[in-house]
Design a protein around this motif. Sequence first.
Motif, mmCIF file in Angstrom:
data_model
loop_
_atom_site.group_PDB
_atom_site.id
_atom_site.type_symbol
_atom_site.label_atom_id
_atom_site.label_comp_id
_atom_site.label_asym_id
_atom_site.label_seq_id
_atom_site.Cartn_x
_atom_site.Cartn_y
_atom_site.Cartn_z
ATOM 1 N N PHE A 20 -36.490 8.171 14.296
ATOM 2 C CA PHE A 20 -35.745 7.578 13.186
ATOM 3 C C PHE A 20 -36.665 7.212 12.032
ATOM 4 O O PHE A 20 -37.691 6.603 12.248
ATOM 5 C CB PHE A 20 -34.988 6.339 13.667
ATOM 6 N N PRO A 21 -36.324 7.597 10.834
ATOM 7 C CA PRO A 21 -35.156 8.295 10.317
ATOM 8 C C PRO A 21 -35.386 9.793 10.127
ATOM 9 O O PRO A 21 -34.706 10.432 9.339
ATOM 10 C CB PRO A 21 -34.934 7.616 8.982
ATOM 11 N N PHE A 22 -36.346 10.351 10.862
ATOM 12 C CA PHE A 22 -36.733 11.743 10.657
ATOM 13 C C PHE A 22 -36.220 12.655 11.768
ATOM 14 O O PHE A 22 -36.225 12.270 12.932
ATOM 15 C CB PHE A 22 -38.257 11.887 10.594
ATOM 16 N N ILE A 23 -35.840 13.853 11.372
ATOM 17 C CA ILE A 23 -35.607 14.942 12.315
ATOM 18 C C ILE A 23 -36.705 15.954 12.014
ATOM 19 O O ILE A 23 -36.810 16.450 10.895
ATOM 20 C CB ILE A 23 -34.215 15.577 12.130
ATOM 21 N N VAL A 24 -37.531 16.200 13.010
ATOM 22 C CA VAL A 24 -38.632 17.146 12.839
ATOM 23 C C VAL A 24 -38.219 18.443 13.525
ATOM 24 O O VAL A 24 -37.880 18.448 14.705
ATOM 25 C CB VAL A 24 -39.947 16.599 13.445
ATOM 26 N N ILE A 25 -38.237 19.529 12.775
ATOM 27 C CA ILE A 25 -37.801 20.841 13.243
ATOM 28 C C ILE A 25 -39.014 21.766 13.309
ATOM 29 O O ILE A 25 -39.873 21.727 12.432
ATOM 30 C CB ILE A 25 -36.755 21.445 12.273
ATOM 31 N N ARG A 26 -39.059 22.593 14.333
ATOM 32 C CA ARG A 26 -40.207 23.481 14.533
ATOM 33 C C ARG A 26 -40.283 24.623 13.513
ATOM 34 O O ARG A 26 -41.365 25.017 13.114
ATOM 35 C CB ARG A 26 -40.170 24.049 15.950
ATOM 36 N N ASN A 27 -39.144 25.179 13.096
ATOM 37 C CA ASN A 27 -39.213 26.314 12.164
ATOM 38 C C ASN A 27 -38.062 26.299 11.164
ATOM 39 O O ASN A 27 -37.074 25.591 11.344
ATOM 40 C CB ASN A 27 -39.264 27.650 12.928
ATOM 41 N N ASP A 28 -38.178 27.099 10.124
ATOM 42 C CA ASP A 28 -37.196 27.153 9.038
ATOM 43 C C ASP A 28 -35.804 27.543 9.509
ATOM 44 O O ASP A 28 -34.811 26.998 9.033
ATOM 45 C CB ASP A 28 -37.638 28.147 7.961
ATOM 46 N N LEU A 29 -35.720 28.492 10.418
ATOM 47 C CA LEU A 29 -34.410 28.948 10.889
ATOM 48 C C LEU A 29 -33.636 27.820 11.574
ATOM 49 O O LEU A 29 -32.429 27.688 11.396
ATOM 50 C CB LEU A 29 -34.560 30.138 11.843
#
Length: 108
Positions: A20-29
């Motif tokens: 919180f408050p971040f969503i960390v995503i591994r890749n652009d897709l």
Amino acid sequence: MLIIISRFLIPRGFRAMTIFPFIVIRNDLDAKNLVLINHEKIHLRQQLELLFLPFYFIYFIDYLLKIVRYKDKNIAYRNIIFEREAYSNEIDLNYLKKRGFWNWRKYL
């Protein structure tokens, strides 16, 4: 909510993580994957309801208990109460609009 794309912050074998408050995503897709984002938004709501630190404490303890129970880290992870709620409802993009307060308790 702020989405960050970084393959360095995500542990190997995972596609996303919410702190919180971040969503960390591994890749652009995956940043465009509505189901994955919804899954992570469910975790944001869980974290907010528990005022952050208790969420992480319960998550960790539940994971340890499930490892002892299932003797498999992947099965244990999928059965953490917070993950059960998120996986069960990730395809319902309207879930958070109708979700009850502390709804994760139904997955105990």
